[in-house]
Design a protein around this motif. Structure first.
Motif, PDB file in Angstrom:
ATOM      1  N   ASP A  65      91.999  66.410  50.619  1.00 37.38           N
ATOM      2  CA  ASP A  65      92.044  66.877  49.007  1.00 37.38           C
ATOM      3  C   ASP A  65      90.686  65.897  48.703  1.00 37.38           C
ATOM      4  O   ASP A  65      90.210  66.378  47.382  1.00 37.38           O
ATOM      5  CB  ASP A  65      93.263  65.996  48.497  1.00 37.38           C
ATOM      6  CG  ASP A  65      93.426  64.526  48.835  1.00 37.38           C
ATOM      7  OD1 ASP A  65      93.231  64.222  49.910  1.00 37.38           O
ATOM      8  OD2 ASP A  65      93.872  63.890  47.787  1.00 37.38           O
ATOM      9  N   ASP A  66      90.149  64.931  49.319  1.00 33.86           N
ATOM     10  CA  ASP A  66      88.994  64.159  48.794  1.00 33.86           C
ATOM     11  C   ASP A  66      87.794  65.391  48.757  1.00 33.86           C
ATOM     12  O   ASP A  66      86.940  65.485  47.866  1.00 33.86           O
ATOM     13  CB  ASP A  66      88.431  63.324  49.756  1.00 33.86           C
ATOM     14  CG  ASP A  66      89.519  62.118  49.884  1.00 33.86           C
ATOM     15  OD1 ASP A  66      90.540  62.388  50.478  1.00 33.86           O
ATOM     16  OD2 ASP A  66      89.076  60.944  49.338  1.00 33.86           O
ATOM     17  N   ASN A 107      91.457  58.196  55.180  1.00 34.86           N
ATOM     18  CA  ASN A 107      91.925  59.576  56.033  1.00 34.86           C
ATOM     19  C   ASN A 107      91.452  59.814  57.367  1.00 34.86           C
ATOM     20  O   ASN A 107      91.844  60.475  58.250  1.00 34.86           O
ATOM     21  CB  ASN A 107      91.680  60.722  55.061  1.00 34.86           C
ATOM     22  CG  ASN A 107      92.550  60.877  53.669  1.00 34.86           C
ATOM     23  OD1 ASN A 107      93.492  60.206  53.686  1.00 34.86           O
ATOM     24  ND2 ASN A 107      91.987  61.008  52.683  1.00 34.86           N
ATOM     25  N   GLU A 159     101.679  53.383  47.800  1.00 34.82           N
ATOM     26  CA  GLU A 159     100.636  54.532  47.978  1.00 34.82           C
ATOM     27  C   GLU A 159      99.745  54.210  48.777  1.00 34.82           C
ATOM     28  O   GLU A 159      99.413  53.036  48.780  1.00 34.82           O
ATOM     29  CB  GLU A 159     100.213  55.100  46.484  1.00 34.82           C
ATOM     30  CG  GLU A 159      99.592  56.323  46.489  1.00 34.82           C
ATOM     31  CD  GLU A 159      98.053  56.109  46.833  1.00 34.82           C
ATOM     32  OE1 GLU A 159      97.565  57.157  47.510  1.00 34.82           O
ATOM     33  OE2 GLU A 159      97.739  55.110  46.694  1.00 34.82           O
ATOM     34  N   HIS A 173      96.163  65.433  44.628  1.00 37.77           N
ATOM     35  CA  HIS A 173      95.963  64.027  44.519  1.00 37.77           C
ATOM     36  C   HIS A 173      94.339  63.724  43.923  1.00 37.77           C
ATOM     37  O   HIS A 173      94.443  63.283  42.541  1.00 37.77           O
ATOM     38  CB  HIS A 173      96.093  63.377  45.707  1.00 37.77           C
ATOM     39  CG  HIS A 173      97.582  63.145  46.368  1.00 37.77           C
ATOM     40  ND1 HIS A 173      98.605  62.799  45.475  1.00 37.77           N
ATOM     41  CD2 HIS A 173      98.013  63.451  47.715  1.00 37.77           C
ATOM     42  CE1 HIS A 173      99.553  62.844  46.463  1.00 37.77           C
ATOM     43  NE2 HIS A 173      99.111  63.325  47.582  1.00 37.77           N
ATOM     44  N   ASP A 174      93.715  63.773  44.752  1.00 42.99           N
ATOM     45  CA  ASP A 174      92.308  63.377  44.418  1.00 42.99           C
ATOM     46  C   ASP A 174      91.785  64.255  43.299  1.00 42.99           C
ATOM     47  O   ASP A 174      90.973  63.645  42.240  1.00 42.99           O
ATOM     48  CB  ASP A 174      91.371  63.239  45.550  1.00 42.99           C
ATOM     49  CG  ASP A 174      91.786  62.136  46.576  1.00 42.99           C
ATOM     50  OD1 ASP A 174      92.740  61.441  46.187  1.00 42.99           O
ATOM     51  OD2 ASP A 174      91.241  62.220  47.573  1.00 42.99           O
TER      52      ASP A 174
HETATM   53  C1  BDR Z   1      95.787  59.467  48.601  1.00 40.59           C
HETATM   54  O1  BDR Z   1      95.875  59.217  50.207  1.00 40.59           O
HETATM   55  C2  BDR Z   1      95.017  60.082  50.782  1.00 40.59           C
HETATM   56  O2  BDR Z   1      95.775  60.679  51.907  1.00 40.59           O
HETATM   57  C3  BDR Z   1      94.663  61.258  49.829  1.00 40.59           C
HETATM   58  O3  BDR Z   1      93.414  61.642  50.130  1.00 40.59           O
HETATM   59  C4  BDR Z   1      94.745  60.584  48.468  1.00 40.59           C
HETATM   60  O4  BDR Z   1      93.484  59.816  48.061  1.00 40.59           O
HETATM   61  C5  BDR Z   1      97.265  59.956  48.082  1.00 40.59           C
HETATM   62  O5  BDR Z   1      98.124  59.085  48.471  1.00 40.59           O
END
Ligand code: BDR
Ligand code: CA
Length: 323
Positions: free
Chosen positions: A16-17, A41, A171, A246-247
């Motif tokens: 997602d980054d 990650n 988180e 997410h990102d």
């Molecule tokens: C966040 O953790 C990572 O796995 C994702 O890239 C995101 O930044 C979500 O909790």
């Protein structure tokens, strides 16, 4: 030509980054001036290699500065290979090495120097652990008055039932370096937190991702390929209606804050014990003096999001349909 926002992207690519980086890269509202990396990650070697790979593959001109290998204190949890793959980009084939070298400065110093050179102009979008930001603050606390704004993907405050993805209350980005996050929240810079409360409210379906692949042959198929692994992880957790955003939600806040509803108040992070990494905001509206929060700066957290509009914005930007 609009005045573009100068952005430093602090990241741990990460599926997602990578999607968020491409969102920034393609946005006509953004001038990406730097990419700083951190572990999360993947290890710092893996995430830095991935950032350099993305820079080369997509012709991103911003330099990549390598970040700290570990947290400010203690041991970090190992990379979540079951979420992002062994190579953190969904195990698509990747070169072992990239030819582009990283910037000569370490990430925290790159942040300080870039902010100092562009007073009042830099927005920092941070979507990994907060270590680089905390080190930058320790090196030069005056940067708090020199940045335009900071937008963070991290934390969870219990809205919509979302309170944690590493433990019931924490988180991943905060859990990986709770001290750094608490120091970042203690700084009086204009800061907004985009946490699980909203990032788990927005999902990209396969039909949505497929249409990106069909309509942007340069970027879309890459997004499709890296998200195959990510989708399997979601399905294994019973999430059948698409991948969490997410990102890219942090990038969306930067581009259009009207997509979100926010609440303000000082934020603390629980340092240890079974709740380590938990983020707790004392809402400004709460008339309850408490030494843990009082005297600390008020920051915004996102509590609601207009997901259809966010998804439409991401799609427009990736497809180059913005004017
Ligand atoms: C966040 O953790 C990572 O796995 C994702 O890239 C995101 O930044 C979500 O909790
Ligand atoms: Ca991330």
């Amino acid at each position: 030509m609009m005045n573009r926002k100068k952005v430093i992207f602090d990241t741990d690519p990460g599926i997602d980054d990578a999607m968020a980086l491409l969102f920034l890269h393609k946005s006509p509202q953004v001038e990406l001036v730097g990419i700083t990396t951190g572990p999360g990650n993947g290890t710092i070697d893996v995430t830095t290699r991935n950032a350099l790979y993305l820079k080369e593959r997509f012709g991103i001109s911003a330099p990549v500065a390598r970040g700290a290998a570990g947290p400010l204190a203690g041991e970090a949890p190992p990379p979540a290979a079951f979420v992002h793959g062994q190579n953190a980009l969904g195990d698509i084939p990747l070169p072992e090495r990239v030819t582009t070298p990283p910037h000569e400065l370490p990430a925290f110093r790159f942040i300080v120097e870039t902010v100092r050179r562009n007073p009042g102009e830099i927005s920092i979008v941070a979507v990994g652990r907060m270590t680089n930001l905390a080190l930058a603050l320790r090196e030069d606390p005056e940067i708090v008055g020199l940045v335009e704004q900071v937008v963070i993907m991290g934390g969870a405050f219990g809205y919509h039932g979302h309170s944690g993805n590493v433990s019931p209350v924490s988180e991943a980005n905060i859990h990986g370096d709770p001290l750094a996050a608490d120091e970042v929240f203690a700084a009086a810079w204009p800061l907004t937190v985009v946490g699980l409360d909203v990032t788990k409210q927005t999902r990209m379906s396969n039909a949505y991702l497929r249409s990106l692949a069909d309509e942007n042959p340069k970027i879309g198929p890459f997004i499709w390929e890296i998200t195959r692994f990510y989708e399997k992880f979601h399905i294994s957790r019973g999430v059948l209606d698409g991948i969490y955003v997410h990102d890219s939600s942090a990038v969306a806040f930067l581009l259009d804050p009207s997509l979100f509803v926010t609440r303000t108040g000082p934020i603390r992070v629980v340092m240890e014990g079974i709740a380590a990494g938990q983020t707790i905001q004392k809402a400004d509206s709460l008339n309850l003096p408490h030494a843990g929060w009082d005297g600390r700066p008020s920051h915004a957290i996102c509590t609601d999001v207009d997901s259809p509009r966010l998804l439409a914005l991401y799609r427009r930007v990736i497809l180059g349909e913005t004017d």
